[in-house]
Design an enzyme around this catalytic site. Structure first.
Site, PDB file in Angstrom:
ATOM      1  N   LYS A 126       0.856  -1.192   0.000  1.00 14.44           N
ATOM      2  CA  LYS A 126       0.000   0.000   0.000  1.00 14.44           C
ATOM      3  C   LYS A 126       0.885   1.233   0.000  1.00 14.44           C
ATOM      4  O   LYS A 126       2.020   1.177   0.466  1.00 14.44           O
ATOM      5  CB  LYS A 126      -0.880   0.028   1.253  1.00 14.44           C
ATOM      6  CG  LYS A 126      -2.100   0.900   1.134  1.00 14.44           C
ATOM      7  CD  LYS A 126      -3.236   0.143   0.505  1.00 14.44           C
ATOM      8  CE  LYS A 126      -4.452   0.994   0.277  1.00 14.44           C
ATOM      9  NZ  LYS A 126      -5.614   0.156  -0.073  1.00 14.44           N
ATOM     10  N   ASP A 166      -7.065   4.316  -4.672  1.00  8.10           N
ATOM     11  CA  ASP A 166      -7.662   4.201  -3.332  1.00  8.10           C
ATOM     12  C   ASP A 166      -8.296   5.569  -3.090  1.00  8.10           C
ATOM     13  O   ASP A 166      -8.479   6.338  -4.052  1.00  8.10           O
ATOM     14  CB  ASP A 166      -6.582   3.861  -2.283  1.00  8.10           C
ATOM     15  CG  ASP A 166      -7.187   3.351  -0.967  1.00  8.10           C
ATOM     16  OD1 ASP A 166      -7.525   2.167  -0.895  1.00  8.10           O
ATOM     17  OD2 ASP A 166      -7.346   4.144  -0.011  1.00  8.10           O
TER      18      ASP A 166
HETATM   19  N1  GLU Z   1      -7.312   0.286  -2.984  1.00  5.85           N
HETATM   20  C1  GLU Z   1      -8.058  -0.892  -3.285  1.00  5.85           C
HETATM   21  C2  GLU Z   1      -8.048  -1.807  -2.088  1.00  5.85           C
HETATM   22  O1  GLU Z   1      -8.103  -1.348  -0.977  1.00  5.85           O
HETATM   23  C3  GLU Z   1      -7.645  -1.532  -4.598  1.00  5.85           C
HETATM   24  C4  GLU Z   1      -6.208  -1.957  -4.687  1.00  5.85           C
HETATM   25  C5  GLU Z   1      -5.797  -2.455  -6.064  1.00  5.85           C
HETATM   26  O2  GLU Z   1      -6.605  -2.491  -6.968  1.00  5.85           O
HETATM   27  O3  GLU Z   1      -4.619  -2.812  -6.165  1.00  5.85           O
HETATM   28  O4  GLU Z   1      -8.051  -3.006  -2.171  1.00  5.85           O
END
Ligand code: GLU
Length: 448
Positions: A126, A166
């Site tokens: 992340k 996100d």
């Molecule tokens: N931010 C999204 C999550 O919390 C998607 C992450 C992604 O597609 O890599 O899973």
């Protein structure tokens, strides 16, 4: 002292002032207790839990950019590459003033188990920044995104780490980031997901998190002898997850009566008008006051002056789709008193530990975000597959794969809960099912 408690204490001691990270670790470790105790000797010897709670790599960097007045601004940039046991790091980039290392670590930790639950080969990571895209011009957003990637490009790649959207990072931001990555590396590769459809994006990725949430909720209700059709649904948030959750809930015959943003919430007893919501949020990037102004049936409630939120509205199903810790014990009590039958998390960790416990103890079906919102990242993995084979699948093909993935996630976590004598505890089921795959891969790969 039990291994679980020892490791939790270690996390608190070694990561001071990161309450969200502590909370995420506590939720996972508590529900893994039965599995850990059964394998304690082997896990302890390999320091499996210590390795699991320690990111493989944390990248912290400066993001300088010039605003429209010619003033230099400086933000903090983060990428936490948490665990690559089952695939390249995968997870979004959050752009929000609240972002700090603890927030990114909680999200990265959650992502490990979520990504594992999808059944697809993606590790957990992340990133993000305390940059606030709200109120910035397109040029300022571009300046920030280019500066962010000018540092981050060294650490990411289609087979190493694949960031995505996100909170605060949508199609516009991913486009600017992709352009800068390509310019710096000369590579036209699937390094980011959530891309536009003209340059490698996947159909249905935009809808995926919200749609996936409803596919899973529908399955959870069905397996408990209930039906989503005809139910009243309360949704919080009005971003990408919330919008497509509202849309799919309506397609499945439910009535969605609320949405919210950081300053207020809308109660629309005739049902949320998705087209208007999209226009206000996706096109105008405006506040919900504009939705309420354009819709006679909608009532706008200001959170600060009224001290209320959307959880006071009587509903059958509640879908928190805004942000972490937005549903607390008081809210949970109100929902239960109003007869809620199911809560499924569209956001990451929107329900506090106390609220989750209260809901579960009061017979509410509760599905945690790492399972319920996994449709977004799962479809990102499908985007990676399409990029690798240099093909694009149809909307129907992606959507049907997404639906299968969500239905499978529910059955896997349900089975894991039952296997360990925790029937109906979907938090434990999700954590156990997600953990076992990662633990096995970590063990097989030796001490790395
Ligand atoms: N931010 C999204 C999550 O919390 C998607 C992450 C992604 O597609 O890599 O899973």
């Amino acid at each position: 002292m039990s291994y679980v408690d020892e490791v939790y204490d270690l996390v608190v001691a070694k990561n001071p002032a990161q309450p969200e990270f502590h909370q995420a670790v506590k939720e996972v470790l508590e529900s893994l207790r039965v599995v850990i105790e059964a394998n304690e000797e082997a896990y302890r010897k390999d320091a499996l839990l210590e390795r699991l709670v320690t990111p493989e790599r944390q990248i912290l960097f400066r993001v300088p950019w010039v605003d429209d007045k010619g003033q230099v601004q400086v933000n903090n940039g983060f990428r936490v590459q948490f665990n690559s046991a089952i695939g390249p790091y995968k997870g979004g980039l959050r752009l929000h003033p609240s972002v700090n290392l603890g927030i990114i670590k909680f999200l990265g930790f959650e992502q490990i188990f979520k990504n594992s639950l999808t059944g697809l080969p993606i590790g957990g990571g992340k990133g993000g920044s305390d940059f606030d895209p709200k109120g910035k011009s397109d040029r300022e957003v571009m300046a920030f995104c280019q500066s962010f990637i000018t540092e981050l490009y060294k650490y990411i790649g289609a087979d190493t780490d694949v960031p995505a959207g996100d909170i605060g990072t949508g199609a516009r931001e991913i486009g600017y980031m992709y352009g800068q990555y390509k310019r710096l590396t000369g590579l036209y590769e699937g390094v980011l997901t959530g891309k536009g459809l003209t340059y490698g994006g996947s159909l249905a990725r935009t809808e995926a998190t919200g749609y996936g949430l409803l596919y899973l909720t529908e399955e959870m209700l069905k397996c408990n002898g209930k039906d989503i059709a005809g139910k009243t649904v309360v949704v919080s948030g009005s971003g990408n997850v919330a919008i497509y959750a509202v849309q799919k809930a309506q397609q499945l015959g439910a009535k969605v009566v609320t949405v919210s943003d950081s300053t207020g919430w809308v109660y629309d007893p005739e049902g949320i008008d998705v087209a208007l919501l999209k226009e206000v949020k996706e096109v105008k990037r405006a506040r919900l006051t504009e939705y309420a102004a354009a819709r006679p049936s909608a009532q706008y409630h200001d959170k600060a002056s009224e001290g209320t939120n959307q959880w006071i509205i009587k509903c059958d199903v509640a879908l928190p789709c805004a942000t972490q810790n937005e549903l607390n014990l008081e809210d949970a009590k109100t929902l239960v008193a109003n007869g809620v039958m199911a809560v499924a998390e569209g956001a990451n960790m929107p329900t506090t530990l106390e609220a989750t416990k209260y809901l579960q103890e009061n017979g509410v079906l509760f599905c945690p975000g790492k399972a319920a919102n996994a449709g977004g990242v799962a479809t990102s993995a499908l985007e990676m597959s399409q990029n690798s084979e240099r093909l694009s699948w149809t909307f129907e093909e992606v959507d049907s794969k997404l639906k299968n993935i969500m239905v499978n996630i529910f059955h896997n976590l349900d089975a894991a809960a039952k296997k360990y004598g925790l029937d109906g505890d979907y938090v434990a089921g999700a954590n156990i099912a997600g953990f076992l795959k990662v633990a096995e891969a970590m063990t097989a790969q030796g001490i790395v």
